[in-house]
Design a protein around this motif. Structure first.
Motif, PDB file in Angstrom:
ATOM      1  N   ARG A   1       0.552 -15.279   1.819  1.00 24.84           N
ATOM      2  CA  ARG A   1       0.919 -14.441   2.965  1.00 24.84           C
ATOM      3  C   ARG A   1       0.353 -13.023   2.849  1.00 24.84           C
ATOM      4  O   ARG A   1      -0.028 -12.421   3.838  1.00 24.84           O
ATOM      5  CB  ARG A   1       2.442 -14.398   3.091  1.00 24.84           C
ATOM      6  CG  ARG A   1       2.951 -13.683   4.317  1.00 24.84           C
ATOM      7  CD  ARG A   1       4.470 -13.751   4.455  1.00 24.84           C
ATOM      8  NE  ARG A   1       5.128 -13.985   3.181  1.00 24.84           N
ATOM      9  CZ  ARG A   1       6.033 -14.935   2.937  1.00 24.84           C
ATOM     10  NH1 ARG A   1       6.431 -15.735   3.858  1.00 24.84           N
ATOM     11  NH2 ARG A   1       6.579 -15.073   1.749  1.00 24.84           N
ATOM     12  N   HIS A   2       0.312 -12.482   1.649  1.00 23.69           N
ATOM     13  CA  HIS A   2      -0.106 -11.090   1.456  1.00 23.69           C
ATOM     14  C   HIS A   2      -1.472 -10.968   0.785  1.00 23.69           C
ATOM     15  O   HIS A   2      -1.814  -9.901   0.269  1.00 23.69           O
ATOM     16  CB  HIS A   2       0.949 -10.349   0.627  1.00 23.69           C
ATOM     17  CG  HIS A   2       2.294 -10.345   1.256  1.00 23.69           C
ATOM     18  ND1 HIS A   2       2.617  -9.563   2.347  1.00 23.69           N
ATOM     19  CD2 HIS A   2       3.418 -11.055   0.968  1.00 23.69           C
ATOM     20  CE1 HIS A   2       3.869  -9.778   2.696  1.00 23.69           C
ATOM     21  NE2 HIS A   2       4.380 -10.689   1.880  1.00 23.69           N
ATOM     22  N   GLY A   3      -2.256 -12.030   0.813  1.00 22.53           N
ATOM     23  CA  GLY A   3      -3.539 -12.061   0.110  1.00 22.53           C
ATOM     24  C   GLY A   3      -4.466 -10.910   0.429  1.00 22.53           C
ATOM     25  O   GLY A   3      -5.057 -10.318  -0.474  1.00 22.53           O
ATOM     26  N   LYS A   4      -4.608 -10.568   1.692  1.00 25.94           N
ATOM     27  CA  LYS A   4      -5.524  -9.486   2.079  1.00 25.94           C
ATOM     28  C   LYS A   4      -5.109  -8.178   1.422  1.00 25.94           C
ATOM     29  O   LYS A   4      -5.934  -7.476   0.827  1.00 25.94           O
ATOM     30  CB  LYS A   4      -5.579  -9.341   3.600  1.00 25.94           C
ATOM     31  CG  LYS A   4      -6.570  -8.293   4.086  1.00 25.94           C
ATOM     32  CD  LYS A   4      -6.596  -8.224   5.600  1.00 25.94           C
ATOM     33  CE  LYS A   4      -7.567  -7.241   6.176  1.00 25.94           C
ATOM     34  NZ  LYS A   4      -7.816  -6.026   5.471  1.00 25.94           N
ATOM     35  N   ALA A   5      -3.837  -7.826   1.512  1.00 23.83           N
ATOM     36  CA  ALA A   5      -3.343  -6.582   0.913  1.00 23.83           C
ATOM     37  C   ALA A   5      -3.460  -6.627  -0.614  1.00 23.83           C
ATOM     38  O   ALA A   5      -3.824  -5.631  -1.244  1.00 23.83           O
ATOM     39  CB  ALA A   5      -1.900  -6.326   1.327  1.00 23.83           C
ATOM     40  N   LEU A   6      -3.172  -7.773  -1.215  1.00 31.84           N
ATOM     41  CA  LEU A   6      -3.248  -7.891  -2.677  1.00 31.84           C
ATOM     42  C   LEU A   6      -4.672  -7.700  -3.175  1.00 31.84           C
ATOM     43  O   LEU A   6      -4.895  -7.089  -4.223  1.00 31.84           O
ATOM     44  CB  LEU A   6      -2.702  -9.248  -3.130  1.00 31.84           C
ATOM     45  CG  LEU A   6      -1.215  -9.486  -2.867  1.00 31.84           C
ATOM     46  CD1 LEU A   6      -0.845 -10.910  -3.248  1.00 31.84           C
ATOM     47  CD2 LEU A   6      -0.349  -8.475  -3.588  1.00 31.84           C
ATOM     48  N   ALA A   7      -5.642  -8.203  -2.435  1.00 24.62           N
ATOM     49  CA  ALA A   7      -7.046  -8.097  -2.836  1.00 24.62           C
ATOM     50  C   ALA A   7      -7.557  -6.657  -2.766  1.00 24.62           C
ATOM     51  O   ALA A   7      -8.585  -6.341  -3.373  1.00 24.62           O
ATOM     52  CB  ALA A   7      -7.908  -9.003  -1.959  1.00 24.62           C
ATOM     53  N   GLU A   8      -6.842  -5.793  -2.074  1.00 19.31           N
ATOM     54  CA  GLU A   8      -7.289  -4.418  -1.868  1.00 19.31           C
ATOM     55  C   GLU A   8      -6.661  -3.417  -2.833  1.00 19.31           C
ATOM     56  O   GLU A   8      -6.883  -2.220  -2.700  1.00 19.31           O
ATOM     57  CB  GLU A   8      -6.963  -3.983  -0.427  1.00 19.31           C
ATOM     58  CG  GLU A   8      -7.724  -4.769   0.615  1.00 19.31           C
ATOM     59  CD  GLU A   8      -7.255  -4.498   2.036  1.00 19.31           C
ATOM     60  OE1 GLU A   8      -6.159  -3.895   2.218  1.00 19.31           O
ATOM     61  OE2 GLU A   8      -7.971  -4.913   2.966  1.00 19.31           O
TER      62      GLU A   8
ATOM     63  N   LYS B   1       1.033   5.520  -7.608  1.00 19.34           N
ATOM     64  CA  LYS B   1       2.433   5.896  -7.795  1.00 19.34           C
ATOM     65  C   LYS B   1       3.429   4.789  -7.475  1.00 19.34           C
ATOM     66  O   LYS B   1       4.425   4.660  -8.122  1.00 19.34           O
ATOM     67  CB  LYS B   1       2.750   7.107  -6.929  1.00 19.34           C
ATOM     68  CG  LYS B   1       2.046   8.355  -7.352  1.00 19.34           C
ATOM     69  CD  LYS B   1       2.714   9.558  -6.732  1.00 19.34           C
ATOM     70  CE  LYS B   1       2.035  10.848  -7.021  1.00 19.34           C
ATOM     71  NZ  LYS B   1       1.896  11.252  -8.366  1.00 19.34           N
ATOM     72  N   ASN B   2       3.182   4.005  -6.459  1.00 15.03           N
ATOM     73  CA  ASN B   2       4.175   3.068  -5.941  1.00 15.03           C
ATOM     74  C   ASN B   2       3.786   1.629  -6.304  1.00 15.03           C
ATOM     75  O   ASN B   2       2.817   1.112  -5.749  1.00 15.03           O
ATOM     76  CB  ASN B   2       4.273   3.253  -4.424  1.00 15.03           C
ATOM     77  CG  ASN B   2       5.516   2.654  -3.848  1.00 15.03           C
ATOM     78  OD1 ASN B   2       6.451   2.322  -4.554  1.00 15.03           O
ATOM     79  ND2 ASN B   2       5.517   2.490  -2.539  1.00 15.03           N
ATOM     80  N   VAL B   3       4.543   1.007  -7.194  1.00 12.52           N
ATOM     81  CA  VAL B   3       4.194  -0.318  -7.710  1.00 12.52           C
ATOM     82  C   VAL B   3       5.276  -1.332  -7.344  1.00 12.52           C
ATOM     83  O   VAL B   3       6.463  -1.088  -7.539  1.00 12.52           O
ATOM     84  CB  VAL B   3       4.017  -0.299  -9.249  1.00 12.52           C
ATOM     85  CG1 VAL B   3       3.559  -1.656  -9.762  1.00 12.52           C
ATOM     86  CG2 VAL B   3       3.046   0.795  -9.671  1.00 12.52           C
ATOM     87  N   LEU B   4       4.841  -2.464  -6.834  1.00 17.48           N
ATOM     88  CA  LEU B   4       5.729  -3.583  -6.536  1.00 17.48           C
ATOM     89  C   LEU B   4       5.621  -4.614  -7.647  1.00 17.48           C
ATOM     90  O   LEU B   4       4.504  -4.966  -8.052  1.00 17.48           O
ATOM     91  CB  LEU B   4       5.328  -4.235  -5.203  1.00 17.48           C
ATOM     92  CG  LEU B   4       6.002  -5.574  -4.877  1.00 17.48           C
ATOM     93  CD1 LEU B   4       7.509  -5.390  -4.660  1.00 17.48           C
ATOM     94  CD2 LEU B   4       5.352  -6.202  -3.653  1.00 17.48           C
ATOM     95  N   VAL B   5       6.740  -5.093  -8.124  1.00 14.99           N
ATOM     96  CA  VAL B   5       6.780  -6.238  -9.037  1.00 14.99           C
ATOM     97  C   VAL B   5       7.511  -7.339  -8.271  1.00 14.99           C
ATOM     98  O   VAL B   5       8.735  -7.342  -8.163  1.00 14.99           O
ATOM     99  CB  VAL B   5       7.500  -5.909 -10.366  1.00 14.99           C
ATOM    100  CG1 VAL B   5       7.429  -7.107 -11.310  1.00 14.99           C
ATOM    101  CG2 VAL B   5       6.907  -4.659 -11.021  1.00 14.99           C
ATOM    102  N   ALA B   6       6.729  -8.255  -7.674  1.00 14.23           N
ATOM    103  CA  ALA B   6       7.281  -9.343  -6.864  1.00 14.23           C
ATOM    104  C   ALA B   6       7.392 -10.590  -7.735  1.00 14.23           C
ATOM    105  O   ALA B   6       6.506 -10.875  -8.542  1.00 14.23           O
ATOM    106  CB  ALA B   6       6.377  -9.613  -5.666  1.00 14.23           C
TER     107      ALA B   6
ATOM    108  N   ALA C   1       2.425  -1.647   1.557  1.00 10.90           N
ATOM    109  CA  ALA C   1       3.161  -0.401   1.340  1.00 10.90           C
ATOM    110  C   ALA C   1       3.070   0.091  -0.110  1.00 10.90           C
ATOM    111  O   ALA C   1       3.572   1.159  -0.421  1.00 10.90           O
ATOM    112  CB  ALA C   1       4.629  -0.605   1.719  1.00 10.90           C
ATOM    113  N   TYR C   2       2.418  -0.673  -0.984  1.00 11.98           N
ATOM    114  CA  TYR C   2       2.365  -0.357  -2.408  1.00 11.98           C
ATOM    115  C   TYR C   2       0.942  -0.036  -2.834  1.00 11.98           C
ATOM    116  O   TYR C   2      -0.023  -0.535  -2.264  1.00 11.98           O
ATOM    117  CB  TYR C   2       2.918  -1.526  -3.223  1.00 11.98           C
ATOM    118  CG  TYR C   2       4.360  -1.819  -2.878  1.00 11.98           C
ATOM    119  CD1 TYR C   2       5.393  -1.157  -3.526  1.00 11.98           C
ATOM    120  CD2 TYR C   2       4.679  -2.722  -1.873  1.00 11.98           C
ATOM    121  CE1 TYR C   2       6.720  -1.401  -3.187  1.00 11.98           C
ATOM    122  CE2 TYR C   2       5.999  -2.971  -1.524  1.00 11.98           C
ATOM    123  CZ  TYR C   2       7.013  -2.308  -2.183  1.00 11.98           C
ATOM    124  OH  TYR C   2       8.319  -2.540  -1.840  1.00 11.98           O
ATOM    125  N   ASP C   3       0.838   0.785  -3.897  1.00  8.86           N
ATOM    126  CA  ASP C   3      -0.471   1.161  -4.438  1.00  8.86           C
ATOM    127  C   ASP C   3      -0.997   0.145  -5.435  1.00  8.86           C
ATOM    128  O   ASP C   3      -2.198   0.060  -5.668  1.00  8.86           O
ATOM    129  CB  ASP C   3      -0.371   2.535  -5.122  1.00  8.86           C
ATOM    130  CG  ASP C   3       0.083   3.611  -4.162  1.00  8.86           C
ATOM    131  OD1 ASP C   3      -0.527   3.749  -3.089  1.00  8.86           O
ATOM    132  OD2 ASP C   3       1.069   4.309  -4.484  1.00  8.86           O
TER     133      ASP C   3
END
Length: 164
Positions: free
Chosen positions: A72-79, A3-8, A47-49
Motif C-alpha cells: 500500500r505504501h510502496g511509493k512513499a517507502l521507496a522515496e 527527524k521523524n521515523v516510523l517503525v511499522a 508523513a515520515y522522513d
C-alpha cells in the motif's frame, strides 16, 4: 537531519510490537522523533522522513499486515531511508548467525531499495492466539528468543546513520 521515523510492524501475539517499541525507544534516545505503530493503523508513510518495517514470520512469510503495508505504501517507502526486520525463529539461531530475509521480504527489499534487513529471534509463550501457535507450544518449542541487546545495537546503527 532526518527527524521523524516510523517503525511499522505486523504482529499476532505482541512480541514483534515489543521489538518495534524497543527500536523506536533507541531512536528517540538518539534525538529522533520515532513512533512505533501497527502497520494496519498507519494512514500514510509519506508523513515520515525514514521508515523501519518489521513483521513476525509465519510459515515463511511476513505477517499479513506488514505485507499489505509494504504494498500500500510502496511509493512513499521507496522515496525515503528504509530498513526491514523480521522476527520468528523459536530457537537461538537468529543470535548465532545472520538469517537472510525470506523470499517475499527479499523481493520487497530490492523493489523498494531497503538499506538492510535483519532477522531477530521470536517469542511464543503460553496464551498465544491461533491453532498453530498452540500446537507449537504443546510440542514444547515455544519460548522467548528475542535478543534485546542485539535489537538495540541494530537500532542504534540506524539512529547513527540518520543523524550523521
Amino acid at each position: 537531519m532526518t527527524k521523524n521515523v516510523l517503525v511499522a510492524y505486523g504482529t499476532t501475539n505482541g512480541s514483534t510490537a515489543e521489538i518495534a517499541e524497543t527500536i523506536a525507544e533507541v531512536l528517540r534516545k538518539d534525538g529522533l522523533t520515532a513512533e512505533a505503530s501497527p502497520a494496519r493503523a498507519v494512514p500514510s508513510a509519506a508523513a515520515y522522513d525514514a521508515v523501519v518495517v518489521g513483521g513476525g514470520l509465519y510459515a515463511g512469510r511476513w505477517h499479513k499486515d506488514t505485507r499489505r503495508f509494504v504494498r500500500r505504501h510502496g511509493k512513499a517507502l521507496a522515496e525515503r531511508p528504509l530498513w526491514f526486520f523480521s522476527s520468528g525463529p523459536l530457537d537461538p539461531s537468529a543470535s548465532e548467525r545472520d538469517i537472510p530475509p525470506v523470499p517475499g521480504v527479499k523481493k520487497a527489499m530490492v523493489r523498494l531499495d531497503a538499506r538492510e534487513h535483519v532477522t531477530f529471534g521470536g517469542c511464543l509463550e503460553e496464551g498465544a492466539k491461533g491453532w498453530v501457535a498452540r500446537m507449537i507450544l504443546r510440542s514444547g518449542k515455544g519460548g522467548d528468543f528475542r535478543d534485546f541487546e542485539r535489537i538495540e545495537t541494530w537500532a542504534a546503527r540506524i539512529g547513527h546513520e540518520l543523524t550523521s
